[in-house]
Design an enzyme around this catalytic site. Structure first.
Site, mmCIF file in Angstrom:
data_model
loop_
_atom_site.group_PDB
_atom_site.id
_atom_site.type_symbol
_atom_site.label_atom_id
_atom_site.label_comp_id
_atom_site.label_asym_id
_atom_site.label_seq_id
_atom_site.Cartn_x
_atom_site.Cartn_y
_atom_site.Cartn_z
ATOM 1 N N ASP A 16 -2.007 -4.125 -5.308
ATOM 2 C CA ASP A 16 -1.389 -3.237 -6.305
ATOM 3 C C ASP A 16 0.089 -3.643 -6.290
ATOM 4 O O ASP A 16 0.892 -3.070 -5.571
ATOM 5 C CB ASP A 16 -1.603 -1.784 -5.870
ATOM 6 C CG ASP A 16 -1.086 -0.796 -6.887
ATOM 7 O OD1 ASP A 16 -1.206 -1.075 -8.094
ATOM 8 O OD2 ASP A 16 -0.550 0.249 -6.486
ATOM 9 N N SER B 251 0.768 -1.252 0.000
ATOM 10 C CA SER B 251 0.000 0.000 0.000
ATOM 11 C C SER B 251 0.799 1.303 0.000
ATOM 12 O O SER B 251 0.248 2.362 -0.278
ATOM 13 C CB SER B 251 -0.914 0.018 1.221
ATOM 14 O OG SER B 251 -0.116 0.025 2.380
ATOM 15 N N ALA B 252 2.093 1.250 0.329
ATOM 16 C CA ALA B 252 2.842 2.514 0.457
ATOM 17 C C ALA B 252 3.103 3.131 -0.920
ATOM 18 O O ALA B 252 3.353 2.388 -1.866
ATOM 19 C CB ALA B 252 4.170 2.247 1.160
ATOM 20 N N PRO B 253 3.001 4.451 -1.045
ATOM 21 C CA PRO B 253 2.801 5.461 0.002
ATOM 22 C C PRO B 253 1.342 5.832 0.260
ATOM 23 O O PRO B 253 1.080 6.833 0.913
ATOM 24 C CB PRO B 253 3.572 6.659 -0.548
ATOM 25 C CG PRO B 253 3.427 6.534 -2.039
ATOM 26 C CD PRO B 253 3.379 5.061 -2.340
ATOM 27 N N GLY C 263 -1.572 6.210 -1.907
ATOM 28 C CA GLY C 263 -2.509 6.872 -2.828
ATOM 29 C C GLY C 263 -3.826 6.107 -2.910
ATOM 30 O O GLY C 263 -4.910 6.705 -2.865
ATOM 31 N N LYS C 264 -3.713 4.789 -2.986
ATOM 32 C CA LYS C 264 -4.941 3.981 -3.149
ATOM 33 C C LYS C 264 -5.616 3.736 -1.798
ATOM 34 O O LYS C 264 -6.836 3.786 -1.703
ATOM 35 C CB LYS C 264 -4.614 2.669 -3.862
ATOM 36 C CG LYS C 264 -4.114 2.948 -5.274
ATOM 37 C CD LYS C 264 -3.745 1.736 -6.053
ATOM 38 C CE LYS C 264 -3.048 2.119 -7.341
ATOM 39 N NZ LYS C 264 -1.669 2.619 -7.137
ATOM 40 N N CYS D 126 1.516 -1.356 -12.583
ATOM 41 C CA CYS D 126 1.792 -0.238 -13.490
ATOM 42 C C CYS D 126 2.774 -0.725 -14.560
ATOM 43 O O CYS D 126 3.641 0.018 -15.007
ATOM 44 C CB CYS D 126 2.334 0.971 -12.751
ATOM 45 S SG CYS D 126 3.877 0.655 -11.890
HETATM 46 C C1 LIG Z 1 3.041 -0.382 -6.753
HETATM 47 S S1 LIG Z 1 3.717 -0.037 -5.215
HETATM 48 C C2 LIG Z 1 2.288 0.287 -4.264
HETATM 49 C C3 LIG Z 1 1.704 1.652 -4.483
HETATM 50 C C4 LIG Z 1 0.528 1.881 -3.556
HETATM 51 N N1 LIG Z 1 -0.492 0.881 -3.748
HETATM 52 C C5 LIG Z 1 -0.069 3.254 -3.755
HETATM 53 O O1 LIG Z 1 -1.056 3.377 -4.475
HETATM 54 O O2 LIG Z 1 0.435 4.220 -3.194
HETATM 55 C C6 LIG Z 1 4.190 -1.621 -4.640
HETATM 56 C C7 LIG Z 1 4.551 -1.689 -3.185
HETATM 57 O O3 LIG Z 1 4.768 -3.053 -2.898
HETATM 58 C C8 LIG Z 1 5.653 -3.130 -1.821
HETATM 59 N N2 LIG Z 1 6.113 -4.529 -1.761
HETATM 60 C C9 LIG Z 1 7.090 -5.142 -2.456
HETATM 61 N N3 LIG Z 1 7.188 -6.431 -2.141
HETATM 62 C C10 LIG Z 1 6.222 -6.665 -1.218
HETATM 63 C C11 LIG Z 1 5.818 -7.799 -0.493
HETATM 64 N N4 LIG Z 1 6.418 -8.971 -0.649
HETATM 65 N N5 LIG Z 1 4.807 -7.675 0.384
HETATM 66 C C12 LIG Z 1 4.194 -6.485 0.565
HETATM 67 N N6 LIG Z 1 4.547 -5.374 -0.086
HETATM 68 C C13 LIG Z 1 5.538 -5.458 -0.972
HETATM 69 C C14 LIG Z 1 6.694 -2.079 -2.131
HETATM 70 O O4 LIG Z 1 7.372 -1.663 -0.987
HETATM 71 C C15 LIG Z 1 5.817 -0.976 -2.744
HETATM 72 O O5 LIG Z 1 5.519 -0.017 -1.786
#
Ligand SMILES: C[S@@+](CC[C@H](N)C(=O)[O-])C[C@H]1O[C@@H](n2cnc3c(N)ncnc32)[C@H](O)[C@@H]1O
Length: 496
Positions: free
Chosen positions: A274, A207-209, A211-212, A331
């Site tokens: 996401d 979920s970071a940062p 937006g969703k 994305c």
């Molecule tokens: C596409 S970004 C998410 C953007 C977020 N949904 C938003 O809208 O702001 C993908 C995220 O997945 C996290 N991530 C990567 N591997 C992961 C895992 N195994 N479990 C959970 N999160 C993970 C990353 O740190 C990153 O923040």
């Protein structure tokens, strides 16, 4: 031999030679010196003129040589251009013969549009935070500050496109008060597809940062509960600050590897995954993606995505009275990170099916691609492209879970294994079963590349070529609790 004969050719005459006719015997010595000076000056002038003439001739010759060299270069360039043109014409004629002129022009236009759209940044867009304001009031406030904006399109009631602004759009009083968030238009789509309802229990798995997450909270009107998870602790700081700024009150931030769900907590009404991805849909925002992604990134990413999607499915309660949905988005525009992952989930979890995303625009997902055949329902997934939709490249799919049967069994299995991890028994068991099974839980510290290699899965893309493939590698390795999220961080910031 006289004095004259001794001088070399071209050597100037001595300056003090006086013609006899100009002097008579009784002349004053002063007159003689004056005459001598006049004659000297005249000779200097003649000498200078002579040098100048020679220099002029040299200049002319040099210019002529340069002109000749330029003409030769031009000639070479023209020859090269003619050659390229000839090759191009041969290709063109072949095209026209095979497919017709209009097909060629159409393809050329598509290719050019795709190329330029990928290179050019998308418009800046913001989302009105309906927990704090309405889009209309926000637009008015920003217009008063000298911001030139308009609604993104008919498909969203909360998005605005910012054309230009006399104030920094990320530092207005409205921004600081949480009336809006800078968010890519494509980023609205997975949340719209998720369609969260008030009072539900929702997991935003990566979920970071935020937006969703913050959009989900706004649609839920701050009711129910959201688990906003991200495996990268550092990134959860931005998530927390957005949640705080936008006045979200129904969200718990957690920091697990998504593959640990549902053992951390399950029974969700809806889950948004996401997923971390290669970011091929956001190249215009970060051109370095074109050079800093290696082949292995494109192979490892789908592997992680497959593990995460199974966890997302298993975390949903099929008996939810209002939900039972999973949205998977990226994305990225690659087939390997999208259709192949979704197809894999359908094979591994027969208790889910794809449903309409209810997004009324976007291109249908692929049901076949370069010899790979996917489930026909992949048509229900949606693809977005910069050159077609004027937004970042994106993929959205939505599943409905209609039975818990499969997950319940799996959950028991997971619980057993987590217990073992806790008791530190896992490595011991691995050693015992090393030769007999692929399904062992791998050591936490083992890098994912090593794991893949040791399992003979270093070429993951090939595993999915056959629809009936018995690839359970991702499922088995969903027990590997190591996170490899760092590679995805930059891309995710862009999507915020
Ligand atoms: C596409 S970004 C998410 C953007 C977020 N949904 C938003 O809208 O702001 C993908 C995220 O997945 C996290 N991530 C990567 N591997 C992961 C895992 N195994 N479990 C959970 N999160 C993970 C990353 O740190 C990153 O923040």
């Amino acid at each position: 031999m006289g004095r004259r004969a001794k001088r070399k050719q071209g050597e100037p005459e001595p300056l003090t030679f006086l013609p006899k006719s100009k002097l008579s015997k009784g002349d004053h010595p002063g007159k003689k010196r004056k005459l001598e000076r006049e004659i000297d000056n005249k000779k200097v002038l003649e000498l200078l003129l002579d040098i100048e003439k020679k220099a002029h001739i040299l200049d002319k010759e040099k210019k002529k040589e340069e002109e000749l060299a330029n003409a030769e270069l031009q000639n070479n360039i023209e020859q090269m251009e003619n050659f390229i043109l000839l090759v191009y014409l041969i290709i063109l004629i072949n095209w026209v013969i095979k497919k017709g002129r209009s097909a060629y022009v159409e393809q050329l236009m598509k290719d050019m549009a795709m190329y330029y759209a990928n290179e050019i940044s998308r418009p800046v867009t913001i989302r009105a935070n309906t927990l704090r304001t309405s889009r209309r009031d926000l637009a008015q406030a920003l217009v008063n500050r000298g911001v030139n904006l308009e609604p993104i399109g008919k498909w969203t009631k909360v998005g605005l496109t910012v054309f230009d602004s006399s104030v920094p759009i990320g530092a207005t009083p409205e921004y600081l008060a949480g009336h809006y968030i800078l968010q890519a238009a494509s980023s609205f789509l997975p949340v719209m597809a998720l369609a969260p309802q008030e009072n539900e229990k929702i997991l935003d798995m990566a979920s970071a940062p935020g937006g969703k997450t913050t959009y989900i909270a706004a649609l839920m009107k701050n009711t129910g509960i959201i688990f906003a998870n991200d495996s990268n602790k550092e990134r959860t700081k931005g998530l927390v600050s957005n949640i705080y700024r936008l006045g979200i009150k129904n969200t718990i931030v957690c920091n697990y590897d998504g593959r640990q769900f549902p053992t951390v907590i399950g029974g969700f009404d809806r889950v948004l995954l996401d997923a971390p991805c290669s970011g091929t849909g956001v190249i215009s925002k970060d051109p370095s993606i074109k050079i800093n992604k290696l082949e292995k990134d494109f192979k490892l990413m789908p592997h992680l995505q497959k593990q995460l999607i199974l966890s997302a499915i298993d975390s949903v309660d099929a008996k939810s009275s209002t939900g039972g949905y999973i949205v998977y988005s990226t994305c990225s525009v690659t087939i390997e990170e999208n259709e192949e992952v979704v197809n894999y989930a359908l094979l591994k979890r027969p208790n889910v099916k794809l449903v309409e995303t209810d997004l009324d625009f976007g291109q249908d997902g692929f049901t076949k691609y370069r010899g790979k055949v996917f489930h026909p329902s992949l048509k229900l997934t949606k693809r977005y492209y910069p050159h077609v939709h004027n937004m970042d490249g994106f993929f959205v799919s939505k599943f409905k879970k209609f039975s818990n049967a499969f997950a319940e069994n799996k959950e028991n299995k997971d619980n057993e294994k987590v217990e073992k991890i806790k008791k530190g028994k896992i490595n011991e068991d691995n050693k015992k079963n090393e030769s007999s099974s692929k399904t062992n839980i791998t050591k936490k510290s083992q890098p994912i590349e090593d794991e893949l290699e040791s399992l003979g899965l270093d070429d993951i893309s090939e595993d999915n070529e056959n629809l009936e493939s018995d690839d359970d590698s991702s499922e088995n390795e969903s027990e590997n609790l190591e996170s490899d999220d760092e590679a995805n961080e930059e891309n995710c910031n862009l999507l915020f």
